[in-house]
Design an enzyme around this catalytic site. Structure first.
Site: not given
Ligand code: PDD
Length: 279
Positions: A34, A53, A102, A144, A176, A200
């Site tokens: 996603y 990405r 799977h 992601k 993170e 990520l």
């Molecule tokens: N999540 N790390 C993780 C594990 C994340 O899920 C996200 C963002 C980020 C930040 O990435 P970005 O700056 O590209 O949004 C880092 C989104 C917002 C979500 O899962 O809703």
């Protein structure tokens, strides 16, 4: 529930009418990826970077989709709703197979779903509380993936402790947040962990790195030990929906003097200007 118009497999339809099969591999296995793409004043923010990405994530799960930026824009732009700040949630799964197995099915059309939601404004200038938790996720955190059970459990543990986020610690180093990247000001230098399979590669993170470079803010991509995090004068969480969120309390202890810090104030201003300039 607001019956907004969403996109599902080539159609625009009310959310209440958007249905997928129980044999969709996204439902059965979390076999999908996603993106969350913010939009300010009707313009998708850093769209190219988000699509790059997305392609990397699709490549990572061996699910190539050949749509270019123009085609994605044609799909996503009509979903944008009125308002200053929204985000597009875009999900692609491997699709519906005729049985649960799977291994990848031989033939399967990917399921593509997208919807737009409002980014609810909230005050950042008081900061938030965070806790540190053991990073017990898998080894491909650069993808992601929709398979987010570990992240969900970690975020819920933070919420149960009246915290906005869990900062994850792996082998003594901060990786993170459960749904965000991290920055810390250590000895006057802004530090963020290096991109690797353990985090990520955040788009907000990249924007902040560029803004720091262009504006002469001293920045290093480097490991952050738990001890360094605990003695940092500032800690921030960054994401597309939360932008740059200062952490003023970590594990119930004040970060720095317990107030939002001067480096955050500077970066917050630069980020807001940048959003306005490219939207
Ligand atoms: N999540 N790390 C993780 C594990 C994340 O899920 C996200 C963002 C980020 C930040 O990435 P970005 O700056 O590209 O949004 C880092 C989104 C917002 C979500 O899962 O809703």
């Amino acid at each position: 529930m607001q019956d907004k118009i969403v996109y599902l497999n080539g159609e625009y339809l009310p959310l209440s009418k958007a249905k997928i099969s129980v044999l969709d591999r996204g439902f059965l296995f979390g076999d999908g990826v996603y993106e969350v793409i913010p939009a300010y004043f009707g313009q998708l923010f850093c769209l190219e970077a988000h699509l790059q990405r997305l392609n990397n994530s699709l490549h990572g799960i061996r699910l190539p989709i050949s749509l270019d930026t123009k085609q994605w824009l044609e799909i996503l732009q009509p979903l944008l709703i009125e308002g200053d700040a929204q985000y597009i949630y875009l999900q692609i799964t491997r699709g519906v197979a005729d049985k649960r197995d799977h291994a990848f099915p031989e033939q399967c059309e990917p399921t593509i779903f997208a919807m737009c939601s409002e980014i609810v404004p909230f005050a950042r200038d008081k900061g938030v509380q965070a806790i540190t938790l053991d990073d017990m996720r898998w080894q491909l955190c650069n993808i992601k993936a929709t398979t987010l059970l570990a992240n969900i459990l970690l975020r819920q543990q933070a919420v149960d402790n009246a915290c906005a986020e869990a900062i994850l610690i792996k082998d003594g180093y901060a990786t993170e947040g459960a749904a965000s990247n991290i920055f810390a000001v250590i000895d006057g230098v802004l530090v963020t962990p290096i991109n690797s399979n353990e985090i990520l590669p955040g788009i907000t993170r990249d924007v902040i790195i560029d803004l720091a470079k262009v504006n002469g803010i001293s920045l290093r991509e480097d490991v952050i030990s738990l001890a360094a995090l605990q003695s940092a004068s500032e800690i921030w969480l960054t994401s597309s929906t939360r932008e740059i969120l200062p952490v003023t309390s970590l594990d119930n202890k004040p970060v720095g003097n317990g107030q939002v810090g001067p480096v955050w104030q500077t970066m917050q201003k630069l980020f807001q200007e940048y959003k306005g300039a490219i939207s």
